[in-house]
Design a protein around this motif. Sequence first.
Motif, PDB file in Angstrom:
ATOM      1  N   GLN A 119      61.074  30.052  32.729  1.00 20.98           N
ATOM      2  CA  GLN A 119      61.204  31.183  31.803  1.00 20.98           C
ATOM      3  C   GLN A 119      61.549  32.405  32.648  1.00 20.98           C
ATOM      4  O   GLN A 119      60.669  33.089  33.176  1.00 20.98           O
ATOM      5  N   GLU A 827      64.223  28.036  21.639  1.00 20.25           N
ATOM      6  CA  GLU A 827      64.330  29.017  22.712  1.00 20.25           C
ATOM      7  C   GLU A 827      64.021  30.433  22.212  1.00 20.25           C
ATOM      8  O   GLU A 827      63.377  31.222  22.906  1.00 20.25           O
ATOM      9  N   ALA A 830      60.369  30.709  22.060  1.00 25.96           N
ATOM     10  CA  ALA A 830      59.830  30.826  23.426  1.00 25.96           C
ATOM     11  C   ALA A 830      59.978  32.255  23.931  1.00 25.96           C
ATOM     12  O   ALA A 830      59.046  32.824  24.522  1.00 25.96           O
ATOM     13  N   LYS A 831      61.138  32.857  23.694  1.00 24.01           N
ATOM     14  CA  LYS A 831      61.360  34.224  24.188  1.00 24.01           C
ATOM     15  C   LYS A 831      60.550  35.239  23.374  1.00 24.01           C
ATOM     16  O   LYS A 831      60.071  36.239  23.924  1.00 24.01           O
ATOM     17  N   ALA A 840      55.712  30.727  27.321  1.00 25.44           N
ATOM     18  CA  ALA A 840      56.097  29.727  26.316  1.00 25.44           C
ATOM     19  C   ALA A 840      55.529  28.358  26.648  1.00 25.44           C
ATOM     20  O   ALA A 840      55.320  28.035  27.815  1.00 25.44           O
ATOM     21  N   LEU A 843      59.609  23.747  26.768  1.00 26.06           N
ATOM     22  CA  LEU A 843      60.741  23.914  25.854  1.00 26.06           C
ATOM     23  C   LEU A 843      61.655  22.699  25.929  1.00 26.06           C
ATOM     24  O   LEU A 843      62.127  22.334  27.005  1.00 26.06           O
ATOM     25  N   LEU A 851      58.782  22.552  20.902  1.00 24.77           N
ATOM     26  CA  LEU A 851      57.883  23.150  21.893  1.00 24.77           C
ATOM     27  C   LEU A 851      56.693  22.224  22.051  1.00 24.77           C
ATOM     28  O   LEU A 851      56.078  21.813  21.061  1.00 24.77           O
TER      29      LEU A 851
END
Length: 961
Positions: A119, A827, A830-831, A840, A843, A851
């Motif tokens: 990340q 994604e 996650a961000k 996160a 991924l 996830l």
Amino acid sequence: MPQNTPSLRELEHASAFVDRHIGPNDAEIAQMLRVVGHDSLDALTDAIVPATIKSPAPLALPGSLTEVQALAKIRTIADKNTVLRSFIGQGYYGTHTPNVILRNILENPAWYTAYTPYQAEISQGRMEALINFQQMVADLTGMEIANASLLDEATAAAEAMTLARRSSRAKSDVFFVHDAVHPQTLALLRTRAEPMGITLQVGTPAEALEADTFGVLLQYPDSFGHIGDHKALVEAVHARKGLVAVATDLLALTLITAPGEWGADIVVGNTQRFGVPFGFGGPHAAFMACRDAYKRSMPGRLIGVSIDTEGNPAYRLTLQTREQHIRREKATSNICTAQVLLAVMASTYAVYHGPEGLTRIARRTHRLAAILAAALRGAGVDVGEHFFDTLHLRNVDAPALQAKAVAAGINLRLIDSRALGISLDETTTREDIVALGAVFGARVDIDALDASTADALPAGLLRQSAFLTHPVFNTHHSEHELLRYLRTLSDKDLAMDRTMIPLGSCTMKLNATAEMIPVTWPEFANIHPLAPADQAQGYKELIDGLEAMLVECTGYDAVSLQPNSGAQGEYAGLLAIRGYHASRGQSHRDICLIPDSAHGTNPASAQMCGMTVVVTKTDANGNVDVEDIRLNAEKYSDRLAAIMMTYPSTHGVFEEEVVEICQIIHKHGGQVYTDGANMNALVGVAKPGKWGSDVSHLNLHKTFCIPHGGGGPGVGPCAVKSHLAPFLPGALVEDGVRTQGVGEGPMVSAATFGSASILPISWMYIAMMGAAGLRRATQVALLNANYIATRLAPHYKTLYTGRNGLVAHECILDLRPLEKTSGIGAEDVAKRLIDFGFHAPTLSFPVAGTLMVEPTESESQAELDRFIDAMVQIREEIQAIEDGRLEREDNPLKHAPHTAAQVSASEWTRAYPRELAAFPLPSLKQSKYWPPVARVDNVYGDKNIMCACIPVDAYKEDVEA
Ligand SMILES: *Cc1c(COP(=O)(O)O)cnc(C)c1O
């Protein structure tokens, strides 16, 4: 005793470590059990774990110790090590870890509890330290590009051999090895060459001139200290289309010509002497540098510079493959966990000392060596002519002199009965030189010899070129500057000192301070890996003890602690299977079945062992497809070598048929390899060695609390049933420390016990948890995962569940349906979690668009709830997109993460409020993590590969613009 007063025993129990390691307390556990619908932890465990594999008895381990008791006990073990002055060398040298680095990196959870920088936005600090590492290595070696660390010098040399083979246009299968490489390097080349059909030819550089090879490995300065001029050899090898790899020493390269300047194609080595203690062999960061032309083929991690959505420079793991093992059976290397923390230490050592400081250390070391050489010559001893720090003493009564040195508190290298090696280093004192001289009957007047003795570097190979000219190596030399630089870097990152890191398959659990404390004790840190066995009795006791603990936890019969990572454990385990088949005249067995849900290192390791990977299917419920396994086992019956399966599977389920699968494989003559990365779901509950599996690797940096270090160090013990024990990795020397887990197979790491100095962490963990505590940890890990899955069920679909609708210790949240309705992918989620201050989950592994959440037992209910609240809020934002309340392209998920600069800019043109961008939950106003960069552009970074420190004007232009 008065009725309401607790007993002494109860009071003592209240200080148990178990309750510090496990996040939720009894009341919270009871409440969470109600949420998942079970009465007790045992009932929950019974509902999840198939009866066929459950252990009938508790672990036969001692009861738990308190932190104080465990530290006192390991203190007595440490005291059994004897630390002598070491001049053994052979790739390991004394070094002073600058105290500011010791305390603020090695002993600082902001660095040691971080995860691998996948990340990018929350990893800018450690990636800057790693790009410093790459720059440092590239500068000193004179090469165009360097990677961000490998496991040790010997495996780096083996990787150089395979890189040369991939890249060379020569037809030969022969790799030529300089006969003065370190013995451990030669051992690893032998290990890695044989399964790949590479023939090694060992000889002098002069012999290499005539050899027909695809590549050559030289050591410069060589293992005995000599510095050779290899320019003519390089030309000859290049003329035959071969490649030249060079193993080298970074400190020496401050004074002698860089290999890149005399034509090397690949350069490897170890950065241990840049501030990282011996540690009885590890962990240390090795490196690899190469010509730009070979960068796409280089193993390991490569940090690169890209831009974020604002056009600002931002670091990321570069090249689409990121790590070779992700290419699975097409991988060229299985490196996953490497040595990030040690690479950060080494690069910071260079930042701290700068080019002048490093040169001064090198010059002083060389001066001392020249003085000692002069004194020894005066006493009639034959020493080498050209050297940097290592003297090669020939025609001496080596064993007698070695014994005399030991009696004087000094360890020398015994090369053979007539030769000794003496390697000096940063820590060598004037007193050491006098004492060394005395061993050989020489009286040393240091200042007089200093005045009368010339340098012993070869005149034609003096370094002329500058290095470490980037400002980062020239500004942080005062302690305040360095302290603040380190703080600036670590403040950019999210590690476990700030938030849970719920990464499925990675088991980011507590790394307790008490577990870490013994690592830096001098009795563990300052022992050379080749110190005589009687000086390492503490290590022997520690390793014997840990091996026995792991045997008990897994149900196997022997455990090798040599592998430096999970992937190296896989390699060791598959080599053991290979050796076993060969011993029974079954060398033709070369098929390895691997379910498609496997971690990428599994197929990568199999192909490195010369096996052919056959991928088997997964059924609709996420289980390995037993019928497909049966069909393939039958189809390849006479060629079947092994199956590699993860248990519980990477899909987060306990397959019911695991015992049957073992029977099928055994029936066809194969061996069962169980990837033990998920042991956190098993310890104290079930043992792979008892349900029919033959071999597993464990990840001590997952289940057994060694911190992840931002991507290493790690220890990947290889645990086997007794029939495989003789094929476990062997030892480098005959007379070193031996334990039950040392076999007779090929070595997989440079040192017999791999990363020995971090073994106290796992020892402490097991000692403080005891049998009952370990079982409870597993049970709470299962509870925490099911609590998250249950609480999130109204908002997200959990992809796979096992019996009774329960998951194992992790759960996969399926975001693919939401992508269709809202355009939001995994994604984006996650961000967006970064805006909430979270790292996160895993991924898109093992299933794209998902996830995978693994909370571990160490997270309290409050932290789980904080995560659940964030995920629920994110689901509401997705709902708002679905409902048209937020725009499909211009919404807080697509633009996540949000930097402070963005949300505080005078102009705000987004279609959603600033407050929603920055503070999606009110609690964030109290405590807020601001990412230093906005979302990093992956495509730009791969199109414009740049893997060196960012030139300072890149920032300047930005400010002027
Ligand atoms: C982490 C992991 C590995 C590899 O371990 P490293 O120490 O990173 O080499 C292998 N298999 C699985 C399932 C893992 O989660």
